[in-house]
Every structure is written in structure tokens, then in C-alpha cells.
Scaffold this motif. Structure first.
Motif, short mmCIF file in Angstrom:
data_model
loop_
_atom_site.label_atom_id
_atom_site.label_comp_id
_atom_site.label_asym_id
_atom_site.label_seq_id
_atom_site.Cartn_x
_atom_site.Cartn_y
_atom_site.Cartn_z
N PRO A 74 26.41 47.93 28.73
CA PRO A 74 25.98 47.33 29.98
C PRO A 74 26.69 46.56 30.72
O PRO A 74 26.99 45.53 31.00
CB PRO A 74 24.85 46.84 29.98
CG PRO A 74 25.34 46.28 28.46
CD PRO A 74 25.98 47.23 27.71
N GLY A 75 26.39 46.48 32.53
CA GLY A 75 27.32 46.00 32.92
C GLY A 75 28.76 46.30 33.63
O GLY A 75 29.07 47.31 33.52
N ARG A 76 28.99 45.26 34.68
CA ARG A 76 29.75 45.42 34.80
C ARG A 76 31.59 44.65 33.72
O ARG A 76 31.24 43.53 32.90
CB ARG A 76 30.28 44.91 36.24
CG ARG A 76 29.30 45.49 37.04
CD ARG A 76 29.35 44.89 38.43
NE ARG A 76 30.62 45.23 38.74
CZ ARG A 76 31.00 44.22 40.28
NH1 ARG A 76 30.62 43.14 40.41
NH2 ARG A 76 32.15 44.08 41.15
N PRO A 77 32.96 45.69 33.71
CA PRO A 77 33.75 44.77 33.32
C PRO A 77 34.86 43.51 33.58
O PRO A 77 34.26 42.88 35.48
CB PRO A 77 34.75 45.65 33.26
CG PRO A 77 34.39 47.09 34.21
CD PRO A 77 33.28 47.05 34.53
N MET A 78 34.59 42.46 32.96
CA MET A 78 34.70 41.09 33.56
C MET A 78 36.03 41.28 34.17
O MET A 78 35.70 40.14 34.66
CB MET A 78 35.45 40.09 32.11
CG MET A 78 33.79 39.76 31.32
SD MET A 78 32.83 38.66 32.37
CE MET A 78 33.77 36.66 32.18
N ALA A 79 36.54 42.16 33.76
CA ALA A 79 38.16 41.70 35.28
C ALA A 79 37.60 41.75 36.40
O ALA A 79 38.56 41.35 37.41
CB ALA A 79 39.24 43.12 34.62
N GLN A 80 37.00 42.86 36.00
CA GLN A 80 36.40 43.21 38.06
C GLN A 80 35.84 41.66 38.41
O GLN A 80 35.91 40.91 39.71
CB GLN A 80 35.21 44.02 38.46
CG GLN A 80 35.77 45.63 38.47
CD GLN A 80 35.12 46.79 38.26
OE1 GLN A 80 33.30 46.71 38.49
NE2 GLN A 80 35.22 48.08 37.72
N LEU A 81 34.94 41.10 37.88
CA LEU A 81 34.37 39.54 37.78
C LEU A 81 35.08 38.36 38.16
O LEU A 81 35.31 37.94 39.30
CB LEU A 81 33.88 39.61 36.90
CG LEU A 81 32.06 40.44 36.77
CD1 LEU A 81 31.10 39.99 35.53
CD2 LEU A 81 30.93 41.18 38.15
N LEU A 82 36.15 38.64 37.28
CA LEU A 82 37.12 37.48 37.38
C LEU A 82 38.26 38.24 38.73
O LEU A 82 38.41 36.58 39.92
CB LEU A 82 38.19 37.88 36.24
CG LEU A 82 37.44 37.23 35.47
CD1 LEU A 82 38.19 37.37 33.88
CD2 LEU A 82 36.94 35.58 35.54
N ALA A 83 37.89 39.24 39.29
CA ALA A 83 39.39 39.60 40.15
C ALA A 83 38.44 38.99 41.44
O ALA A 83 38.51 38.45 42.83
CB ALA A 83 39.70 40.86 39.92
N GLU A 84 36.82 39.19 41.20
CA GLU A 84 36.83 38.96 42.43
C GLU A 84 36.20 36.94 42.77
O GLU A 84 35.57 36.82 44.15
CB GLU A 84 34.82 39.65 42.88
CG GLU A 84 34.95 41.02 42.64
CD GLU A 84 34.28 41.86 42.08
OE1 GLU A 84 33.34 40.61 42.52
OE2 GLU A 84 33.93 43.16 42.69
N ALA A 85 36.19 36.35 42.10
CA ALA A 85 35.58 35.23 41.71
C ALA A 85 36.25 34.51 42.26
O ALA A 85 37.24 33.70 42.53
CB ALA A 85 35.50 34.90 40.33
#
Length: 288
Positions: A74-85
Motif C-alpha cells: 500500500p501507499g507510494r514508493p519511498m523513492a518518490q517521497l524522497l524525491a519530493e522531500a
């Protein structure tokens, strides 16, 4: 089609009307591959507890066909979250991955003996098999000289081992909030989960992050952006102080391994070259 490789096929399917992932193992004994992967998933789920630290569970196993079907994470890949952080959020996300790893390994942690020759042999085999005009032979040779020098004091050193993911990258972790303010991490692709040096999973995560950095970091440790290194290594109870030299060595090993695999990734290769050179310049961590 998600992934089609000589060793396995991975495709998205629907099982009982719900999305799922089908993995078909190839090779000499696909049934054994399914059985081993299934056992590892069940073991990881048992240790993690499947609350805020979790693994995508198996749904159906057909060993005779080499097939294992797992639920989607479930949810979004951490790779995407890190890229936006932003920097503060990035540090928190990296630390959160460290907490997940600490939880996974907690019940199996034990001290063993570190054997750097194993990793050097792996690099030497990769170098022998690598080809292409893009390879900087001087860079590779110089890095191997430094790796061999740093291996000497690490032979027989105490190493902390425990159950690890085996391929701990932000592509293999998904995040969601099952309840307000609670960040759940769910891992996928854990067929390689095994008991090994905790520093190995940490090194893979750090090198993955550095290999995708567009601009040079202001400060580094072991060739890694200092903020990223501190965010992960600073997780309480994750890395014992005497393991820092082993983490540095495995960071250096993975940097070169990723570099030799970057034939079709020139942008990533440039980041790795920069990281390898920074690794060489950074002060060597005192041996245990």
C-alpha cells in the motif's frame, strides 16, 4: 509487463478481482525458489508483526509452476517521497527506513566475524566480466587498491549480523498512513532476505541515494552526503560504533559494483564517479 529477466518474470495480475504481483522463478529448480521465497516472506512478516513495519504478504504459491503471487504494497514508493522531500523531511524518511531495518533484524542479531575477502572477490569477478569504452580503468584500479588496503585491518573484525532485506532501496519500500500521523513501511522484493551484516543493507541504501543525487553534497562521510549518512547511522540501536569501518568498506564495495553496472546509465555513473572520489578523500574511519 513489469520485469522479464533470465532468473525471473514479474508481472502485475488480478487475483480474485484484486491487484497482485506474480513472480515466476526460472532456473534449475523453480519450485525450490518459490519455497525459499515463501519461507523468507513468512519469517519477515512474523518478525515485523505487520503493523507499521511490514512486508507485502504472499497470496498464492504454485511451486510446481515456479509461481508465487504476493499482495501489492500500500501507499507510494519511498523513492518518490524522497524525491519530493525537503532536507528535514528527507532525513526523517531515511531514519524511518533505518527503524524498519532495526525492527526486522532485532530478533536475529548476533556477532560474527567479518570476511572482506568475500566482497573483494566479488568485485574482482565483476571487473573481469566488465567491458566497454566507458569504463575508467584508472578509477577502478585506484579504488581497488584502496579497498584492499582498508580490508587488511578488517579481517576477522566483529560484525553485527541479522535478518536483512537483501536489496534495501527506496524502490522496494512503500509508505502509507494507516492512521493519522503513523507512517507504515511495507517492503517488496524480499526473496533475497537473509541473515548478513546489517551494514550491508545500510550501505546499499546509502549508495542508492548517493547515485541518484543530481548535485554534489556540501559535506560527505565515506563518499555519502553527510546528512544522509547521519540520518541512517544515527537511528538509535541500528549501528554499533565499532561497525562504522565495516559500513565504510561496504559503501566502497557497492559504489564500484554499481559503477560497473552503469553501462546504460550515464547520469547515474557520473554521480557514482563523484562518490567514489569523495570516498577516497574522506577520512578513513578508525578500525575496531
Amino acid at each position: 509487463m513489469a520485469r522479464d529477466r533470465p532468473d525471473r518474470l514479474v508481472v502485475q495480475v488480478r487475483l480474485d478481482g484484486q491487484p497482485a504481483w506474480l513472480r515466476q522463478f526460472r532456473g534449475a529448480d523453480p519450485a525450490a525458489g518459490v519455497s525459499q521465497a515463501l519461507a523468507r516472506l513468512h519469517r519477515a512478516a512474523e518478525l515485523l508483526g505487520q503493523d507499521l513495519d511490514a512486508v507485502a504478504p504472499p497470496l498464492l504459491a504454485l511451486p510446481e509452476r515456479g509461481i508465487l503471487i504476493t499482495a501489492p504494497a500500500p501507499g507510494r514508493p519511498m523513492a518518490q517521497l524522497l524525491a519530493e522531500a525537503d532536507p528535514v523531511e528527507r532525513a526523517a524518511l531515511i531514519a524511518r527506513i533505518g527503524v524498519w531495518l532495526r525492527h526486522l533484524a532485532a530478533a536475529t542479531r548476533a556477532r560474527g566475524t567479518f570476511g572482506p575477502r568475500f566482497w573483494l572477490n566479488g568485485l574482482e569477478a565483476r571487473i573481469a566480466a566488465a567491458s566497454g569504452g566507458w569504463i575508467d580503468a584508472d578509477l577502478v584500479a585506484g579504488h581497488m587498491r584502496r579497498m584492499r588496503a582498508e580490508a587488511a585491518p578488517l579481517r576477522g573484525a566483529a560484525v553485527e549480523r541479522g535478518l536483512c532485506h537483501g536489496d534495501l532501496t527506496p524502490d522496494n519500500l512503500f509508505a502509507d498512513e494507516p492512521r493519522p500521523g503513523a507512517l507504515r513501511l511495507t517492503a517488496i522484493d524480499m526473496q533475497g532476505a537473509t541473515e548478513m551484516a546489517l551494514a550491508r543493507d545500510m550501505a546499499r541504501l546509502l549508495v542508492w541515494l548517493e547515485s541518484r543525487r543530481a548535485e554534489p553534497p556540501g559535506r560527505t562521510r565515506d563518499g555519502i552526503a553527510l546528512a544522509d549518512w547521519q540520518a541512517l547511522a544515527g537511528v538509535p540501536g541500528l549501528l554499533a560504533p565499532d561497525q562504522a569501518p565495516i559500513l565504510r568498506f561496504l559503501v566502497g564495495e557497492l559504489m564500484l559494483a554499481y559503477y560497473l553496472d552503469s553501462a546504460r546509465q550515464p547520469v547515474r555513473r557520473r554521480a557514482l564517479v563523484r562518490a567514489i572520489r569523495a570516498w577516497a578523500k574522506d577520512k578513513v574511519t578508525p578500525a575496531p
